[in-house]
Design a protein around this motif. Structure first.
Motif, PDB file in Angstrom:
ATOM      1  N   PRO A 149      45.991  46.902  30.015  1.00  0.00           N
ATOM      2  CA  PRO A 149      47.036  45.477  30.735  1.00  0.00           C
ATOM      3  C   PRO A 149      45.804  44.515  30.885  1.00  0.00           C
ATOM      4  O   PRO A 149      44.724  44.819  30.562  1.00  0.00           O
ATOM      5  N   VAL A 150      46.333  43.603  31.181  1.00  0.00           N
ATOM      6  CA  VAL A 150      45.594  42.199  31.348  1.00  0.00           C
ATOM      7  C   VAL A 150      44.884  42.264  32.553  1.00  0.00           C
ATOM      8  O   VAL A 150      44.091  41.320  32.844  1.00  0.00           O
ATOM      9  N   PHE A 151      44.991  42.944  33.481  1.00  0.00           N
ATOM     10  CA  PHE A 151      44.147  42.970  34.645  1.00  0.00           C
ATOM     11  C   PHE A 151      42.790  43.758  34.416  1.00  0.00           C
ATOM     12  O   PHE A 151      42.699  44.159  33.349  1.00  0.00           O
ATOM     13  N   SER A 152      41.787  43.626  35.330  1.00  0.00           N
ATOM     14  CA  SER A 152      40.483  43.637  35.064  1.00  0.00           C
ATOM     15  C   SER A 152      40.514  45.045  34.829  1.00  0.00           C
ATOM     16  O   SER A 152      41.325  45.959  35.091  1.00  0.00           O
ATOM     17  N   SER A 153      39.473  45.638  34.425  1.00  0.00           N
ATOM     18  CA  SER A 153      39.167  46.906  34.068  1.00  0.00           C
ATOM     19  C   SER A 153      39.093  47.869  35.461  1.00  0.00           C
ATOM     20  O   SER A 153      39.034  47.571  36.566  1.00  0.00           O
ATOM     21  N   GLU A 154      39.122  49.154  35.319  1.00  0.00           N
ATOM     22  CA  GLU A 154      39.040  50.267  36.242  1.00  0.00           C
ATOM     23  C   GLU A 154      37.584  49.886  37.161  1.00  0.00           C
ATOM     24  O   GLU A 154      37.817  50.054  38.300  1.00  0.00           O
ATOM     25  N   TYR A 155      36.666  49.644  36.434  1.00  0.00           N
ATOM     26  CA  TYR A 155      35.387  49.414  36.890  1.00  0.00           C
ATOM     27  C   TYR A 155      35.688  48.476  37.879  1.00  0.00           C
ATOM     28  O   TYR A 155      35.322  48.622  39.364  1.00  0.00           O
ATOM     29  N   ASP A 156      36.041  47.235  37.764  1.00  0.00           N
ATOM     30  CA  ASP A 156      36.147  46.155  38.350  1.00  0.00           C
ATOM     31  C   ASP A 156      36.875  46.350  39.775  1.00  0.00           C
ATOM     32  O   ASP A 156      36.694  45.691  40.561  1.00  0.00           O
ATOM     33  N   ARG A 157      38.141  46.924  39.506  1.00  0.00           N
ATOM     34  CA  ARG A 157      39.127  47.319  40.441  1.00  0.00           C
ATOM     35  C   ARG A 157      38.367  48.063  41.705  1.00  0.00           C
ATOM     36  O   ARG A 157      38.665  47.914  42.739  1.00  0.00           O
ATOM     37  N   LYS A 158      37.369  48.882  41.649  1.00  0.00           N
ATOM     38  CA  LYS A 158      36.724  49.872  42.088  1.00  0.00           C
ATOM     39  C   LYS A 158      35.266  48.976  42.814  1.00  0.00           C
ATOM     40  O   LYS A 158      34.611  49.523  43.765  1.00  0.00           O
ATOM     41  N   ASN A 159      34.999  48.005  42.119  1.00  0.00           N
ATOM     42  CA  ASN A 159      33.385  47.370  42.322  1.00  0.00           C
ATOM     43  C   ASN A 159      33.717  46.508  43.527  1.00  0.00           C
ATOM     44  O   ASN A 159      34.494  45.299  43.426  1.00  0.00           O
ATOM     45  N   THR A 160      33.297  46.987  44.613  1.00  0.00           N
ATOM     46  CA  THR A 160      33.641  46.104  46.018  1.00  0.00           C
ATOM     47  C   THR A 160      32.917  44.642  46.031  1.00  0.00           C
ATOM     48  O   THR A 160      33.488  43.691  46.616  1.00  0.00           O
ATOM     49  N   SER A 161      31.828  44.391  45.148  1.00  0.00           N
ATOM     50  CA  SER A 161      31.303  43.012  45.183  1.00  0.00           C
ATOM     51  C   SER A 161      32.185  42.050  44.051  1.00  0.00           C
ATOM     52  O   SER A 161      31.774  41.064  43.894  1.00  0.00           O
ATOM     53  N   ALA A 162      32.808  42.523  43.094  1.00  0.00           N
ATOM     54  CA  ALA A 162      33.501  42.028  41.914  1.00  0.00           C
ATOM     55  C   ALA A 162      34.480  40.913  42.498  1.00  0.00           C
ATOM     56  O   ALA A 162      34.393  39.655  41.841  1.00  0.00           O
ATOM     57  N   ARG A 212      46.014  35.040  38.084  1.00  0.00           N
ATOM     58  CA  ARG A 212      46.801  35.607  39.093  1.00  0.00           C
ATOM     59  C   ARG A 212      45.832  36.742  39.419  1.00  0.00           C
ATOM     60  O   ARG A 212      45.228  37.513  38.673  1.00  0.00           O
ATOM     61  N   PHE A 213      45.662  36.956  40.975  1.00  0.00           N
ATOM     62  CA  PHE A 213      44.966  37.824  41.674  1.00  0.00           C
ATOM     63  C   PHE A 213      45.410  38.595  42.832  1.00  0.00           C
ATOM     64  O   PHE A 213      46.128  38.039  43.212  1.00  0.00           O
ATOM     65  N   SER A 214      44.751  39.774  43.043  1.00  0.00           N
ATOM     66  CA  SER A 214      45.121  40.387  44.265  1.00  0.00           C
ATOM     67  C   SER A 214      43.605  41.160  44.596  1.00  0.00           C
ATOM     68  O   SER A 214      43.050  41.624  43.662  1.00  0.00           O
ATOM     69  N   VAL A 215      43.400  41.003  45.984  1.00  0.00           N
ATOM     70  CA  VAL A 215      42.218  41.497  46.562  1.00  0.00           C
ATOM     71  C   VAL A 215      42.603  42.498  47.686  1.00  0.00           C
ATOM     72  O   VAL A 215      43.736  42.326  48.485  1.00  0.00           O
ATOM     73  N   ILE A 254      43.696  31.831  40.857  1.00  0.00           N
ATOM     74  CA  ILE A 254      42.266  31.257  41.022  1.00  0.00           C
ATOM     75  C   ILE A 254      42.074  30.649  39.688  1.00  0.00           C
ATOM     76  O   ILE A 254      42.673  30.831  38.711  1.00  0.00           O
ATOM     77  N   SER A 255      41.359  29.238  40.033  1.00  0.00           N
ATOM     78  CA  SER A 255      41.027  28.661  38.675  1.00  0.00           C
ATOM     79  C   SER A 255      39.703  27.635  39.367  1.00  0.00           C
ATOM     80  O   SER A 255      39.562  27.955  40.498  1.00  0.00           O
ATOM     81  N   LYS A 256      39.031  27.189  38.375  1.00  0.00           N
ATOM     82  CA  LYS A 256      37.981  26.283  38.975  1.00  0.00           C
ATOM     83  C   LYS A 256      38.158  25.400  40.055  1.00  0.00           C
ATOM     84  O   LYS A 256      38.738  24.585  39.892  1.00  0.00           O
ATOM     85  N   GLY A 257      37.567  25.844  41.161  1.00  0.00           N
ATOM     86  CA  GLY A 257      37.829  24.965  42.425  1.00  0.00           C
ATOM     87  C   GLY A 257      38.955  24.930  43.119  1.00  0.00           C
ATOM     88  O   GLY A 257      39.312  24.050  43.697  1.00  0.00           O
ATOM     89  N   LEU A 308      42.479  41.255  38.562  1.00  0.00           N
ATOM     90  CA  LEU A 308      42.734  39.612  37.943  1.00  0.00           C
ATOM     91  C   LEU A 308      43.205  39.604  36.604  1.00  0.00           C
ATOM     92  O   LEU A 308      42.898  40.512  35.611  1.00  0.00           O
ATOM     93  N   ASP A 309      44.264  38.916  36.502  1.00  0.00           N
ATOM     94  CA  ASP A 309      44.859  38.379  35.270  1.00  0.00           C
ATOM     95  C   ASP A 309      43.956  37.175  34.810  1.00  0.00           C
ATOM     96  O   ASP A 309      44.129  36.146  35.027  1.00  0.00           O
ATOM     97  N   PRO A 310      42.946  37.588  33.601  1.00  0.00           N
ATOM     98  CA  PRO A 310      42.449  36.392  33.169  1.00  0.00           C
ATOM     99  C   PRO A 310      43.032  35.144  32.453  1.00  0.00           C
ATOM    100  O   PRO A 310      42.592  34.034  32.518  1.00  0.00           O
ATOM    101  N   LYS A 311      44.285  35.685  31.816  1.00  0.00           N
ATOM    102  CA  LYS A 311      44.914  34.460  31.171  1.00  0.00           C
ATOM    103  C   LYS A 311      45.585  33.624  32.207  1.00  0.00           C
ATOM    104  O   LYS A 311      45.736  32.513  32.158  1.00  0.00           O
ATOM    105  N   THR A 312      46.145  34.049  33.389  1.00  0.00           N
ATOM    106  CA  THR A 312      46.824  33.265  34.269  1.00  0.00           C
ATOM    107  C   THR A 312      46.224  32.801  35.619  1.00  0.00           C
ATOM    108  O   THR A 312      46.346  32.096  36.239  1.00  0.00           O
TER     109      THR A 312
END
Length: 182
Positions: free
Chosen positions: A25-38, A68-71, A98-101, A62-66
C-alpha cells in the motif's frame, strides 16, 4: 486427486501468490503507523511546528504521492487557547492533505468562537506566521505559539507533570469569525 480438488488447490495457490506479490500500500510502513513521534516529524518535514497536533498521537498514515494523511489519537481532545475566547477541539482521527507549508482539506479539527463551532479547513505557513482558514475568513498567529504539542484539557499551559503554567506569549485578539454571520 479429483478434478475439483485440483482446481481448488490451484485457486488457493494463485490467491496466496497474488497476496504475496501484490504491491505494498502507498501508506506509511507499519513501523511509522505505530511510531508516536512520526506524525510530528512529518509536520516538521513540511515546515510546520509540532504543536499543530495535540500531545498523544498514537499513529498515522501518509500517502507520500498525494500527501493525504490520517493521524490517530486514543480519543477526542479539547482545550482553550490562553488569553483568548477560542477553544480548539480535535477528533480521534485527523485527516487532510499535507505539502510544504500547507495543510488543506482538514477534517477533525474545530474551533469554538463565541457560541459557534467551526471547522478549520486549512493551515498555511506564511513566514513566521500560521494562517488558519475557516470558510471565508482566516486569522494568523505567530508560529512560536505552536512549538510544543498542547495537552488535552490544559492546552499550551501544561507542564510536564500535567500542572499548568502561564505562557509568556499572548494570543492576538481578533474578530476572526465575525464576518461569517450570514
Amino acid at each position: 486427486m479429483s478434478y475439483s480438488s485440483l482446481h481448488l488447490c490451484i485457486f488457493t495457490f494463485t490467491g496466496v501468490l497474488l497476496l504475496c506479490i501484490a504491491p505494498l500500500p502507498v501508506f506509511s510502513s507499519e513501523y511509522d503507523r505505530k511510531n508516536t513521534s512520526a506524525a510530528y516529524n512529518v509536520l516538521e518535514q513540511n515546515d510546520f511546528p509540532r504543536g499543530l497536533l495535540p500531545h498523544g498521537a498514537t499513529g498515522y498514515e501518509l500517502d507520500p504521492k498525494t500527501g493525504r494523511f490520517s493521524v490517530f489519537f486514543n480519543g477526542s481532545c479539547s482545550f482553550s487557547l490562553p488569553d483568548s475566547s477560542y477553544r480548539l477541539s480535535y477528533a480521534s482521527v485527523i485527516t487532510g492533505t499535507i505539502s510544504k507549508g500547507k495543510l488543506k482539506n482538514l477534517g477533525g479539527v474545530r474551533v469554538k468562537v463565541l457560541f459557534f463551532w467551526l471547522r478549520i479547513d486549512q493551515v498555511v505557513r506564511k513566514g513566521d506566521e500560521l494562517e488558519f482558514s475557516v470558510r471565508f475568513t482566516s486569522a494568523s498567529f505567530p508560529i512560536d505559539n505552536f512549538v510544543e504539542p498542547p495537552h488535552c484539557g490544559c492546552g499550551f499551559e501544561c507542564t510536564a507533570d500535567g500542572g499548568s503554567r502561564r505562557m509568556r506569549r499572548r494570543w492576538p485578539v481578533s474578530l476572526f469569525f465575525l464576518n461569517l454571520i450570514y
